[in-house]
Scaffold this motif. Structure first.
Motif, PDB file in Angstrom:
ATOM      1  N   ASN A  10     -16.355 -15.985  -6.999  1.00 24.02           N
ATOM      2  CA  ASN A  10     -17.509 -16.324  -6.166  1.00 24.02           C
ATOM      3  C   ASN A  10     -18.780 -16.272  -6.998  1.00 24.02           C
ATOM      4  OD1 ASN A  10     -18.936 -13.558  -5.660  1.00 24.02           O
ATOM      5  ND2 ASN A  10     -16.800 -13.115  -5.122  1.00 24.02           N
ATOM      6  N   THR A  35     -17.700 -18.490  -2.116  1.00 22.97           N
ATOM      7  CA  THR A  35     -16.369 -18.440  -2.739  1.00 22.97           C
ATOM      8  C   THR A  35     -16.066 -19.823  -3.300  1.00 22.97           C
ATOM      9  OG1 THR A  35     -15.671 -16.709  -1.247  1.00 22.97           O
ATOM     10  CG2 THR A  35     -13.915 -18.008  -2.270  1.00 22.97           C
ATOM     11  N   ARG A  40     -10.010 -20.029  -9.645  1.00 21.87           N
ATOM     12  CA  ARG A  40      -9.146 -19.176  -8.817  1.00 21.87           C
ATOM     13  C   ARG A  40      -8.124 -18.427  -9.666  1.00 21.87           C
ATOM     14  NH1 ARG A  40     -10.483 -20.536  -3.459  1.00 21.87           N
ATOM     15  NH2 ARG A  40      -8.720 -19.423  -2.602  1.00 21.87           N
ATOM     16  N   SER A 107     -12.130 -12.718  -8.405  1.00 21.01           N
ATOM     17  CA  SER A 107     -10.895 -13.382  -7.961  1.00 21.01           C
ATOM     18  C   SER A 107      -9.693 -12.531  -8.335  1.00 21.01           C
ATOM     19  CB  SER A 107     -10.786 -14.779  -8.580  1.00 21.01           C
ATOM     20  OG  SER A 107     -10.964 -14.732  -9.977  1.00 21.01           O
ATOM     21  N   SER A 143     -14.696 -12.019  -2.228  1.00 17.11           N
ATOM     22  CA  SER A 143     -13.674 -13.062  -2.421  1.00 17.11           C
ATOM     23  C   SER A 143     -12.537 -12.943  -1.416  1.00 17.11           C
ATOM     24  CB  SER A 143     -13.126 -13.012  -3.858  1.00 17.11           C
ATOM     25  OG  SER A 143     -14.023 -13.652  -4.736  1.00 17.11           O
TER      26      SER A 143
END
Ligand code: PMV
Length: 328
Positions: A10, A35, A40, A107, A143
């Motif tokens: 984020n 986010t 990711r 993340s 997140s």
């Protein structure tokens, strides 16, 4: 007792910098973030009675001891809740270029928390998962939700957690990350959070963030970038002013960082709505609307010192991809 989960990094619009409790990661101020959809982490946690200690693989490599210890400490919280002593094999992969200087702790700890809870068959609410993720890395608690998220500072473990403000589709703001340097930062954010109160500017910034909070919430609801942007930039600069005036002083900017900041201010004078924010590193996140994003991306790519531009939009919260445990 194995599960895989994924979660997004984020970018904070109003930042978290400074802790009032280092063990619980209780922040000095509330914060608001987006986010991200593309930056990711996917993490698999497999609890195994034959292991003597937790194992950690990061991006295909055995992790350094410091990272393994941090993950071990985090898993202890989840083991305590589940009443097990089993150690785990943890395999974590970032889908954004590693070494690009993009922080992965948010993340990473969000995905780790969600995967470990699923593997242990713990039935926890998103709020409880957010509180747990906060113990691993403060910003990880944000997140736990997709889209636009607020972390309420709170006063103790029970009252410090994140909650969603608006889903990703509410406003497809673009975050163009101008990468000017790779590699790991010299000073961890954990050390930085402890140093923040040594800056004479810290208390003034915390007060400014609390004043900006309702204005930022309203600008997000109204999808008003020209109201949001100046507050986002001011807080990023204020946070770096706190860093630079801590004892010892922390400098995260490089000459290229300032070059990108100045270019964005100039483009704004030409009519483009682009605003920057910068985390604990030299790379510059540029926020803009969808329609202006191709032009701003093109301009960023042609700036000297910009190695690459990573493109993100608001993304979803974490989810469990696969799970095998006693409960299922
Ligand atoms: O969660 P941490 O300890 O990595 O701290 C994150 C701090 C900043 O990224 C600089 C700001 C924020 O709110 O994300």
């Amino acid at each position: 007792m194995k599960a895989t989960a994924e979660a997004g990094a984020n970018i904070a619009l109003l930042k978290y910098w400074g802790v009032r409790d280092e063990n619980l990661n209780l922040p000095l101020n509330s914060s608001i973030s987006i986010t991200l959809d593309r930056a990711r982490t996917t993490t698999t946690v497999a609890f195994d009675p034959t292991l003597d200690e937790d194992q950690l693989e990061l991006d295909g490599q055995p992790a350094p001891e410091a990272a393994r210890t941090r993950v071990h400490r985090h898993l202890e919280h989840l083991r305590r809740l589940a009443g097990t002593g089993w150690q785990a094999q943890v395999v974590s992969q970032n889908n954004f270029p590693t070494g690009a200087g993009i922080a992965s702790s948010a993340s990473g700890f969000a995905a780790l928390t969600v995967a470990a809870a699923a593997a242990l068959g713990l039935e926890l609410s998103s709020r409880e998962l957010s509180r747990l993720a906060r113990l691993g890395s403060g910003s990880a608690c944000r997140s736990l939700f997709g889209g636009y998220v607020e972390w309420v500072a709170g006063t103790d473990d029970a009252s410090s957690y994140a909650h969603p403000l608006a889903p990703p589709e509410h406003w497809p703001l673009h975050d163009l990350i101008a990468v000017v340097a790779g590699g790991h930062k010299a000073i961890s954010s954990a050390q930085g959070h402890s140093l923040a109160p040594s800056s004479p500017l810290c208390a003034a910034r915390v007060a400014a963030v609390e004043r900006a909070m309702p204005i930022v919430r309203a600008a997000l609801q109204a999808r008003d970038l020209r109201a949001l942007g100046p507050l986002v930039e001011q807080d990023a600069i204020a946070m770096h002013a706190v860093m630079m005036t801590s004892h010892p002083a922390l400098f995260y900017w490089l000459p290229e960082t300032l070059r990108v900041m100045l270019a964005i201010r100039k483009w704004r004078e030409e009519g483009l709505a682009a605003y920057f924010t910068i985390d604990a590193g030299p790379n510059v996140h540029v926020l803009c609307e969808e329609a202006e994003s191709p032009e701003i991306e093109r301009r960023l790519q042609s700036l000297p010192g910009v190695r690459r531009v990573l493109h993100n939009r608001p993304g979803p919260g974490p989810h469990v991809i696969a799970s095998e445990n006693r409960a299922t």
